[in-house]
Design an enzyme around this catalytic site. Structure first.
Site, short mmCIF file in Angstrom:
data_model
loop_
_atom_site.label_atom_id
_atom_site.label_comp_id
_atom_site.label_asym_id
_atom_site.label_seq_id
_atom_site.Cartn_x
_atom_site.Cartn_y
_atom_site.Cartn_z
N ASN A 144 -51.56 -12.08 17.69
CA ASN A 144 -50.09 -12.20 17.63
C ASN A 144 -49.43 -10.82 17.64
O ASN A 144 -48.33 -10.66 18.18
CB ASN A 144 -49.66 -13.03 16.41
CG ASN A 144 -49.83 -12.30 15.10
OD1 ASN A 144 -48.92 -11.61 14.62
ND2 ASN A 144 -51.00 -12.43 14.49
N GLU A 203 -59.98 -19.34 15.56
CA GLU A 203 -59.31 -20.64 15.40
C GLU A 203 -59.72 -21.60 16.50
O GLU A 203 -59.98 -22.79 16.23
CB GLU A 203 -57.78 -20.44 15.43
CG GLU A 203 -57.00 -21.74 15.32
CD GLU A 203 -55.50 -21.56 15.46
OE1 GLU A 203 -54.83 -22.53 15.84
OE2 GLU A 203 -55.00 -20.45 15.18
N SER A 234 -55.51 -8.16 16.45
CA SER A 234 -54.63 -9.26 16.09
C SER A 234 -53.93 -9.80 17.33
O SER A 234 -53.13 -9.10 17.96
CB SER A 234 -53.59 -8.80 15.06
OG SER A 234 -52.55 -9.74 14.93
N HIS A 249 -58.34 -18.85 9.96
CA HIS A 249 -58.57 -19.43 11.29
C HIS A 249 -59.40 -20.70 11.24
O HIS A 249 -59.43 -21.45 12.23
CB HIS A 249 -59.30 -18.41 12.18
CG HIS A 249 -58.51 -17.17 12.41
ND1 HIS A 249 -59.09 -15.91 12.47
CD2 HIS A 249 -57.19 -16.97 12.60
CE1 HIS A 249 -58.15 -15.01 12.69
NE2 HIS A 249 -56.99 -15.61 12.75
N CYS A 257 -55.64 -22.04 7.21
CA CYS A 257 -54.20 -22.25 7.25
C CYS A 257 -53.90 -23.74 7.38
O CYS A 257 -54.54 -24.44 8.17
CB CYS A 257 -53.61 -21.49 8.45
SG CYS A 257 -51.86 -21.84 8.74
N CYS A 270 -47.62 -13.91 7.34
CA CYS A 270 -47.17 -15.29 7.42
C CYS A 270 -47.75 -16.03 6.21
O CYS A 270 -48.60 -15.51 5.49
CB CYS A 270 -47.64 -15.94 8.72
SG CYS A 270 -49.43 -16.17 8.85
N HIS A 295 -61.08 -16.39 20.13
CA HIS A 295 -60.38 -16.46 18.85
C HIS A 295 -61.08 -17.44 17.91
O HIS A 295 -61.48 -18.54 18.31
CB HIS A 295 -58.93 -16.89 19.07
CG HIS A 295 -58.02 -16.58 17.93
ND1 HIS A 295 -57.96 -17.34 16.79
CD2 HIS A 295 -57.14 -15.56 17.75
CE1 HIS A 295 -57.07 -16.82 15.96
NE2 HIS A 295 -56.56 -15.73 16.51
N HIS A 308 -56.92 -10.36 10.66
CA HIS A 308 -57.07 -9.28 11.64
C HIS A 308 -56.26 -8.06 11.25
O HIS A 308 -55.28 -7.70 11.90
CB HIS A 308 -56.66 -9.79 13.03
CG HIS A 308 -57.64 -10.73 13.64
ND1 HIS A 308 -57.31 -11.69 14.55
CD2 HIS A 308 -58.99 -10.85 13.44
CE1 HIS A 308 -58.40 -12.36 14.90
NE2 HIS A 308 -59.42 -11.88 14.24
N CYS A 318 -47.40 -22.27 15.60
CA CYS A 318 -46.68 -22.04 14.35
C CYS A 318 -45.27 -21.53 14.65
O CYS A 318 -45.11 -20.60 15.46
CB CYS A 318 -47.44 -21.02 13.50
SG CYS A 318 -46.60 -20.61 11.95
#
Length: 283
Positions: free
Chosen positions: A224, A129, A222, A77, A99, A12, A127, A42, A194
């Site tokens: 996602n 973030e 990861s 993150h 990000c 991304c 996480h 990740h 996102c």
């Protein structure tokens, strides 16, 4: 054999940007120590490549071991303001690779928290973030990881703001939002997931209907990528989560149609290597 890629897959914008920042920092600071607080992204293969170039990966718990006046990369993150303060006190050069979407969430929490509003965040407790965003909350902060967490909220009359980890499940965020809306009279809902997360999921679901099996490429840690695999497993007869071409299950080499998707931390090179292995291997 026919291999079909999902329309949306791989790096991304935020991850690609972080890797580019790291490579530039390593190239321009050969005489200094260059650190990343936590894994930059990740994906173990990408991380190993960066380590080979000199990147030192530290846990935020090891901040005291950072050498003064060194270079420190803040990963995609993001981190809390307290972490930034420690680095500034050490006169470090900070390369902020947070990000932009995560940064926007941090500012949103900081602003609403300063106004005394309760901050609700959907996300995974471990996480990076989530930990970083939580550091910007100076008022009441509540993490919601599930519908059960939302159901356990006490009814509140004050103002509250609900936002999300950028890679959180869109469907789960929607369910939690409805429950939280019944708990707070004045709740502002900000969907900070996102768009690339939903685009990947939608693209994968469409792909599953066209193939016999799906390979989901990405790091085992990861978030996602794990969610992509869960979606693939629900919507396709065969699904596997792999990190590289070496992990492809033998049964996939005998399929006639194979779908490929990849997490946001998976570089193009690994995706291409998986495709090449599939085409070249005879059963």
């Amino acid at each position: 054999m026919q291999i079909i890629r999902a329309d949306v897959l791989g790096f991304c914008f935020g991850v690609r940007r972080a890797v580019e920042y790291a490579l530039k920092a390593l190239e321009e600071n050969k005489e200094k120590k260059v650190y990343s607080l936590g894994p930059l992204i990740h994906n173990e293969i990408v991380l190993q490549n960066l380590k080979d170039k000199g990147l030192i990966i530290l846990s935020e718990d090891d901040l005291e071991s950072v050498i003064p006046q060194s270079v420190v990369i803040i990963r995609a993150h993001g981190v809390s303001p307290d972490v930034v303060k420690v680095l500034e006190d050490k006169n470090c050069t900070i390369v902020n690779a947070t990000c932009p979407r995560v940064n926007a969430s941090q500012k949103m929490v900081e602003k609403n928290s300063a106004a005394g509003k309760t901050i609700l965040l959907t996300g995974d407790s471990n996480h990076g973030e989530v930990k970083g965003i939580a550091g910007y909350a100076k008022s009441r902060f509540i993490l919601l990881q599930s519908e059960k967490d939302a159901e356990s909220l006490s009814k509140g009359s004050g103002e509250a703001v609900l936002l999300s980890q950028t890679t959180f499940s869109p469907l789960l965020f929607e369910k939690i939002s409805k429950i939280a809306g019944q708990k707070y009279e004045k709740l502002t809902i900000c969907n900070t997931i996102c768009p690339a997360t939903k685009e990947r999921q939608d693209s994968l679901i469409e792909l599953c209907g066209r193939v016999e099996g799906v390979l989901v490429i990405g790091g085992k840690n990861s978030a996602n990528t794990i969610r992509l695999f869960q979606t693939a497993a629900k919507n396709c007869a065969k699904a596997a989560h792999i990190q590289s071409a070496d992990d492809i299950p033998q049964e996939f080499f005998s399929l006639k149609t194979i779908g490929i998707t990849a997490g946001a931390s998976t570089p193009d090179q690994i995706i291409e290597e998986v495709e090449k292995r599939l085409y070249e291997t005879k059963v």
